[in-house]
Write a protein that holds these residues in place. Sequence first.
Motif: not given
Length: 272
Positions: A77-83, A89-93, A171-178
């Motif tokens: 599992d990886e947590n990352m901040d992307i654009n 800016p988006i925080h994605v798990d 590869v799964l996107i578990r959550s997206i935080k805006l």
Amino acid sequence: MNNRRILPLIILGIVALIVVLMLSSSIFYKIGPSERAVIFYPFGNGLDKDQIIEPGTHMKAPWNDVIIYEVAEITSDENMDINDKNGLPIHVDVSVRYFPMPAKIGNIHEKFTKDYVNRLVIPEVRSVSRQVMAKYTAEEIYSTKRAEVETSIKSETEKILNANYVNATAVLIRSIKLPDQIRVAIENKLQQEQEALAYQYRLEKEKSEAERKRIAAEGEARANNIVNSSLTDRLLKMRGIEATLELAKSPNSKVVVVGSGGDGLPLILGNN
């Protein structure tokens, strides 16, 4: 005399047994069902990456090293901040599922060592995720094109990992935080779109019902016109005569005056 000769042999055997027992952990090793191994020969040719050790109990020289790899599917599992595409800016798990190719663990060890997860898998997943998501807007990643984003990340990740003897299975996107303001705006837009679709559906349904009623009314009108056009005076008189003759056959007494009706039909004066 014989006992004196045997005693040293017994002592030597005991000592040898003790030595074997002490070195057993260095001589015998076990490979589990979901494991594979390669051996490093420090006094030989080094890493034998082509000889893959299968599950079971094996023996080796004490000075040789056994390198065991887990080849069952692994999830990281990886947590990352992307654009996103617009720089938002988006925080994605993200979760990635993968496993090393059993026949190629020697190649993996030679290039990345047993820390291949942190040296290869995680960096590539993070890099590919950033590159792919930078092509989409936050709204697309959050709602409309989430599956497409996942597929693109998996496809690109597979290419890189496969080239390095690792299989990526998902590869799964578990959550997206805006940011809250953006999230609320997107959710409101989606709700309005759903309401618009529902309203359009109701309009189409009502339009279809109105069309159905129009067609039914036109069909009924055409049927009435056909019936009215077929009811001529001669036909009506003939039907009236036929009905009168049938009545005349009944046992009840009556008086029938032929041709006395206003329309020229027989007139029945009594029915007792």
